[in-house]
Design a protein around this motif. Structure first.
Motif, PDB file in Angstrom:
ATOM      1  N   SER A 163     -10.884 -11.632  58.878  1.00  0.00           N
ATOM      2  CA  SER A 163     -10.454 -10.237  58.963  1.00  0.00           C
ATOM      3  C   SER A 163     -11.235  -9.474  60.027  1.00  0.00           C
ATOM      4  O   SER A 163     -10.699  -8.586  60.691  1.00  0.00           O
ATOM      5  CB  SER A 163     -10.621  -9.552  57.601  1.00  0.00           C
ATOM      6  OG  SER A 163     -11.970  -9.623  57.161  1.00  0.00           O
ATOM      7  N   GLN A 164     -12.514  -9.835  60.226  1.00  0.00           N
ATOM      8  CA  GLN A 164     -13.312  -9.165  61.248  1.00  0.00           C
ATOM      9  C   GLN A 164     -12.773  -9.453  62.645  1.00  0.00           C
ATOM     10  O   GLN A 164     -12.738  -8.567  63.508  1.00  0.00           O
ATOM     11  CB  GLN A 164     -14.780  -9.629  61.171  1.00  0.00           C
ATOM     12  CG  GLN A 164     -15.514  -9.204  59.913  1.00  0.00           C
ATOM     13  CD  GLN A 164     -15.240 -10.120  58.734  1.00  0.00           C
ATOM     14  OE1 GLN A 164     -14.466 -11.066  58.853  1.00  0.00           O
ATOM     15  NE2 GLN A 164     -15.877  -9.842  57.605  1.00  0.00           N
ATOM     16  N   HIS A 165     -12.330 -10.687  62.845  1.00  0.00           N
ATOM     17  CA  HIS A 165     -11.757 -11.061  64.137  1.00  0.00           C
ATOM     18  C   HIS A 165     -10.488 -10.276  64.414  1.00  0.00           C
ATOM     19  O   HIS A 165     -10.265  -9.769  65.527  1.00  0.00           O
ATOM     20  CB  HIS A 165     -11.461 -12.568  64.147  1.00  0.00           C
ATOM     21  CG  HIS A 165     -11.000 -13.079  65.475  1.00  0.00           C
ATOM     22  ND1 HIS A 165     -10.487 -14.338  65.640  1.00  0.00           N
ATOM     23  CD2 HIS A 165     -10.953 -12.490  66.700  1.00  0.00           C
ATOM     24  CE1 HIS A 165     -10.155 -14.509  66.903  1.00  0.00           C
ATOM     25  NE2 HIS A 165     -10.429 -13.411  67.556  1.00  0.00           N
ATOM     26  N   ILE A 166      -9.634 -10.141  63.404  1.00  0.00           N
ATOM     27  CA  ILE A 166      -8.377  -9.419  63.572  1.00  0.00           C
ATOM     28  C   ILE A 166      -8.642  -7.941  63.834  1.00  0.00           C
ATOM     29  O   ILE A 166      -8.049  -7.335  64.743  1.00  0.00           O
ATOM     30  CB  ILE A 166      -7.495  -9.585  62.317  1.00  0.00           C
ATOM     31  CG1 ILE A 166      -7.255 -11.076  62.034  1.00  0.00           C
ATOM     32  CG2 ILE A 166      -6.185  -8.857  62.502  1.00  0.00           C
ATOM     33  CD1 ILE A 166      -6.605 -11.824  63.154  1.00  0.00           C
ATOM     34  N   GLU A 167      -9.514  -7.345  63.061  1.00  0.00           N
ATOM     35  CA  GLU A 167      -9.799  -5.919  63.220  1.00  0.00           C
ATOM     36  C   GLU A 167     -10.402  -5.623  64.593  1.00  0.00           C
ATOM     37  O   GLU A 167     -10.077  -4.605  65.216  1.00  0.00           O
ATOM     38  CB  GLU A 167     -10.757  -5.460  62.115  1.00  0.00           C
ATOM     39  CG  GLU A 167     -10.136  -5.500  60.721  1.00  0.00           C
ATOM     40  CD  GLU A 167     -11.136  -5.184  59.633  1.00  0.00           C
ATOM     41  OE1 GLU A 167     -12.324  -4.946  59.974  1.00  0.00           O
ATOM     42  OE2 GLU A 167     -10.749  -5.173  58.444  1.00  0.00           O
ATOM     43  N   ILE A 217      -7.529  -5.809  67.244  1.00  0.00           N
ATOM     44  CA  ILE A 217      -6.642  -4.645  67.180  1.00  0.00           C
ATOM     45  C   ILE A 217      -7.342  -3.399  67.705  1.00  0.00           C
ATOM     46  O   ILE A 217      -6.741  -2.564  68.396  1.00  0.00           O
ATOM     47  CB  ILE A 217      -6.148  -4.440  65.731  1.00  0.00           C
ATOM     48  CG1 ILE A 217      -5.255  -5.616  65.306  1.00  0.00           C
ATOM     49  CG2 ILE A 217      -5.395  -3.130  65.599  1.00  0.00           C
ATOM     50  CD1 ILE A 217      -4.762  -5.537  63.886  1.00  0.00           C
ATOM     51  N   GLU A 218      -8.628  -3.264  67.410  1.00  0.00           N
ATOM     52  CA  GLU A 218      -9.387  -2.120  67.915  1.00  0.00           C
ATOM     53  C   GLU A 218      -9.471  -2.159  69.444  1.00  0.00           C
ATOM     54  O   GLU A 218      -9.359  -1.118  70.113  1.00  0.00           O
ATOM     55  CB  GLU A 218     -10.786  -2.112  67.312  1.00  0.00           C
ATOM     56  CG  GLU A 218     -11.627  -0.906  67.709  1.00  0.00           C
ATOM     57  CD  GLU A 218     -11.020   0.408  67.255  1.00  0.00           C
ATOM     58  OE1 GLU A 218     -11.263   1.433  67.938  1.00  0.00           O
ATOM     59  OE2 GLU A 218     -10.310   0.413  66.229  1.00  0.00           O
ATOM     60  N   ASP A 219      -9.658  -3.335  70.017  1.00  0.00           N
ATOM     61  CA  ASP A 219      -9.679  -3.470  71.480  1.00  0.00           C
ATOM     62  C   ASP A 219      -8.339  -3.094  72.088  1.00  0.00           C
ATOM     63  O   ASP A 219      -8.282  -2.467  73.154  1.00  0.00           O
ATOM     64  CB  ASP A 219     -10.050  -4.902  71.869  1.00  0.00           C
ATOM     65  CG  ASP A 219     -11.498  -5.236  71.565  1.00  0.00           C
ATOM     66  OD1 ASP A 219     -12.292  -4.296  71.391  1.00  0.00           O
ATOM     67  OD2 ASP A 219     -11.826  -6.439  71.483  1.00  0.00           O
ATOM     68  N   VAL A 253      -4.904   0.809  75.295  1.00  0.00           N
ATOM     69  CA  VAL A 253      -3.759   1.714  75.425  1.00  0.00           C
ATOM     70  C   VAL A 253      -4.223   3.165  75.553  1.00  0.00           C
ATOM     71  O   VAL A 253      -3.688   3.937  76.361  1.00  0.00           O
ATOM     72  CB  VAL A 253      -2.803   1.554  74.224  1.00  0.00           C
ATOM     73  CG1 VAL A 253      -1.653   2.553  74.301  1.00  0.00           C
ATOM     74  CG2 VAL A 253      -2.265   0.123  74.174  1.00  0.00           C
ATOM     75  N   SER A 254      -5.230   3.557  74.784  1.00  0.00           N
ATOM     76  CA  SER A 254      -5.698   4.945  74.828  1.00  0.00           C
ATOM     77  C   SER A 254      -6.386   5.277  76.139  1.00  0.00           C
ATOM     78  O   SER A 254      -6.403   6.443  76.557  1.00  0.00           O
ATOM     79  CB  SER A 254      -6.658   5.213  73.657  1.00  0.00           C
ATOM     80  OG  SER A 254      -7.806   4.386  73.749  1.00  0.00           O
ATOM     81  N   LEU A 291      -8.829  -4.307  83.915  1.00  0.00           N
ATOM     82  CA  LEU A 291      -7.775  -5.041  83.200  1.00  0.00           C
ATOM     83  C   LEU A 291      -8.405  -5.921  82.131  1.00  0.00           C
ATOM     84  O   LEU A 291      -8.447  -7.150  82.238  1.00  0.00           O
ATOM     85  CB  LEU A 291      -6.944  -5.869  84.182  1.00  0.00           C
ATOM     86  CG  LEU A 291      -6.158  -5.089  85.224  1.00  0.00           C
ATOM     87  CD1 LEU A 291      -5.380  -6.032  86.128  1.00  0.00           C
ATOM     88  CD2 LEU A 291      -5.206  -4.092  84.568  1.00  0.00           C
ATOM     89  N   LYS A 292      -8.886  -5.288  81.094  1.00  0.00           N
ATOM     90  CA  LYS A 292      -9.506  -6.021  80.005  1.00  0.00           C
ATOM     91  C   LYS A 292      -8.453  -6.714  79.164  1.00  0.00           C
ATOM     92  O   LYS A 292      -7.419  -6.132  78.831  1.00  0.00           O
ATOM     93  CB  LYS A 292     -10.317  -5.068  79.121  1.00  0.00           C
ATOM     94  CG  LYS A 292     -11.025  -5.754  77.968  1.00  0.00           C
ATOM     95  CD  LYS A 292     -11.795  -4.754  77.117  1.00  0.00           C
ATOM     96  CE  LYS A 292     -12.472  -5.438  75.941  1.00  0.00           C
ATOM     97  NZ  LYS A 292     -13.197  -4.478  75.072  1.00  0.00           N
ATOM     98  N   ILE A 293      -8.698  -7.963  78.833  1.00  0.00           N
ATOM     99  CA  ILE A 293      -7.763  -8.714  77.994  1.00  0.00           C
ATOM    100  C   ILE A 293      -8.406  -8.947  76.633  1.00  0.00           C
ATOM    101  O   ILE A 293      -9.616  -8.861  76.464  1.00  0.00           O
ATOM    102  CB  ILE A 293      -7.365 -10.055  78.640  1.00  0.00           C
ATOM    103  CG1 ILE A 293      -8.587 -10.958  78.817  1.00  0.00           C
ATOM    104  CG2 ILE A 293      -6.677  -9.833  79.978  1.00  0.00           C
ATOM    105  CD1 ILE A 293      -8.243 -12.340  79.334  1.00  0.00           C
ATOM    106  N   VAL A 294      -7.554  -9.243  75.663  1.00  0.00           N
ATOM    107  CA  VAL A 294      -7.993  -9.482  74.293  1.00  0.00           C
ATOM    108  C   VAL A 294      -7.789 -10.952  73.984  1.00  0.00           C
ATOM    109  O   VAL A 294      -6.763 -11.543  74.346  1.00  0.00           O
ATOM    110  CB  VAL A 294      -7.205  -8.607  73.299  1.00  0.00           C
ATOM    111  CG1 VAL A 294      -7.673  -8.859  71.878  1.00  0.00           C
ATOM    112  CG2 VAL A 294      -7.346  -7.141  73.659  1.00  0.00           C
TER     113      VAL A 294
END
Length: 461
Positions: free
Chosen positions: A146-150, A153-155, A160-161, A289-292
């Motif tokens: 769950s930490q990896h997913i969160e 998503i935060e990145d 986008v912001s 251009l940061k990627i996730v």
């Protein structure tokens, strides 16, 4: 178009589509002999090259020219195929990888320039298209913490912001929401559906079909008129070979065009001419251009074998992927491989003229009124009798009749007694399409008979 400079390679520099002014050549460097020129960017002849395109040493670019070259390919694809028009609302499918990151950046830059032109124009006749971003969370199908997913998503929210205005709405939607708004019920149903598919390749393909259905759902519910995918040359080349292996040769040309309007919301591929190698290079050069880190696991089965095969071909010849896509591009497209014309009288006339100017009409195209309810591939009418004979069960005959041979072999269960349970797990969109697939696409039908219809101002006879 690409410029006619002798230094251009097969990838093209697309000089005419780059709006930024290029620096003038350094005349002092030019007179120092050929050795000095070899250490300069092949396009601007001023800066030192930092990377190569797929042409190798003959296509050495500086950072700015390399990005402008890629943006030129993107802008040409968008303009020539009328992918994005002023009244559109564009939904960018974002996975966090280099391809989707670059297409999001290029769409943003295109919107930003359109906003500047709109603010400076007194006429205000052409509005600025809207942009939204959709991320499909497929963590329920993979074993991630769950930490990896969160964190991922935060990145994505941060990426986008951080984009300059106009602001863009972000949709983070779990893949299981295609079944139900109840997350728990959706997860269980998705797991049961995937477990019911024994073929590894069929399981991956089914998940891909669910992903595009969910993007259609997001776009439809929020008023978007286009879905932008980051499918690049490399991914399309893999699809060409894998689709051929799976026996999807008839529908192959429908999947590799710039525009796909067989869906309710048209899908466009503006990075069709951009190899993954160049997109990865751009992301490594441009720190913004940061990627996730991708949440999806590696492909296996036919898809994984084809991906490894194409990678070997690309190492032997850097232009091999482009050759595969260009060769497949000679296939005749379908009638839905273009943006439907606008006939709404409420749309400004300037917008209609703009779209009519850039919309390409293929001289010859294939026509198909029936589609597979699972993968939405166009079908030949001659395939229906064999489809009906391939299953002895009479339950849900519409689905059996309209499923393509690839889905029947890789996704649908072989045992007829398991068919009813399998169909009960499918999303409602697929079941509905199976029951009403013979109705076809009415918007495309109207476009085909438009010249025979009366306009609003004409009197009926």
């Amino acid at each position: 178009m690409a410029c006619n400079s002798s230094t251009c390679n097969s990838s093209g520099c697309y000089k005419g589509y780059v709006e930024e002014e290029q620096p003038k050549p350094n005349t002092k460097a030019a007179v120092n002999g050929g050795n000095s020129c070899q250490n300069l960017c092949v396009k601007c002849k001023v800066n030192e090259p930092v990377c190569c395109g797929i042409g190798g040493e003959n296509s050495r670019f500086c950072k700015d020219c390399f990005k402008n070259n890629l943006y030129g390919k993107f802008k040409q694809a968008v303009t020539y195929n009328a992918m994005i028009t002023p009244p559109d609302k564009v939904l960018v499918a974002f996975s966090g990888g280099p391809s989707s990151r670059v297409v999001l950046q290029f769409v943003h830059e295109m919107q930003y320039k359109a906003q500047k032109n709109y603010d400076a124009n007194k006429d205000k006749s052409l509005p600025v298209f809207g942009v939204g971003v959709a991320f499909i969370d497929e963590s329920s199908t993979h074993s991630f913490t769950s930490q990896h997913i969160e964190k991922a998503i935060e990145d994505i929210r941060l990426i986008v912001s951080n984009l300059a205005p106009p602001s863009k709405e972000l949709f983070v939607v779990p893949i299981e929401s295609i079944f139900s708004s109840d997350g728990i019920d959706g997860k269980e149903r998705l797991k049961e559906l995937l477990d019911a598919v024994s073929d590894v390749t069929g399981k991956e393909d089914l998940l891909s079909h669910l992903r595009i259905l969910l993007l259609q759902k997001i776009a439809s519910e929020n008023g978007y008129t286009r879905i932008v995918l980051g499918s690049c040359t490399s991914r399309i080349a893999c699809h060409v070979i894998s689709a051929t292996v799976k026996g999807q040769g008839y529908s192959l040309s429908a999947d590799i065009q710039y525009v796909d309007s067989r869906w309710e919301i048209p899908v466009v591929l503006p990075l069709r001419d951009c190899p993954a190698q160049e997109l990865n290079t751009l992301c490594s050069l441009d720190g913004s251009l940061k990627i996730v880190e991708l949440l999806n696991g590696p492909c296996s089965g036919i898809n994984g074998l084809v991906s490894s095969f194409v990678k070997v071909l690309q190492e032997e010849n850097p232009s091999r992927e482009c050759t595969i896509v260009r060769t497949a591009g000679k296939l005749t497209p379908f009638h839905f491989n273009r943006v439907p014309e606008i006939h709404d009288s409420n749309v400004p006339s300037a917008t209609r003229r703009h779209q009519k100017r850039y919309t390409l009409k293929p001289n010859g195209s294939l026509s198909s009124d029936s589609f597979c309810p699972i993968c939405n591939s166009p079908l030949k009418k001659s395939n229906f009798p064999s489809s009906l004979r391939s299953h002895g069960s009479q339950q849900n005959p519409d689905l059996f009749a309209s499923a393509c041979s690839s889905c029947q072999f890789q996704i649908l269960p072989k045992d007829p007694s398991l068919m009813e349970e399998f169909l009960s797990l499918l999303p409602q969109q697929m079941i509905t399409k199976a029951k009403h697939g013979d109705q076809g696409n009415f918007s495309l039908l109207r476009e085909q008979i438009q010249e025979f219809l009366f306009s609003d101002g004409e009197n009926e006879i």
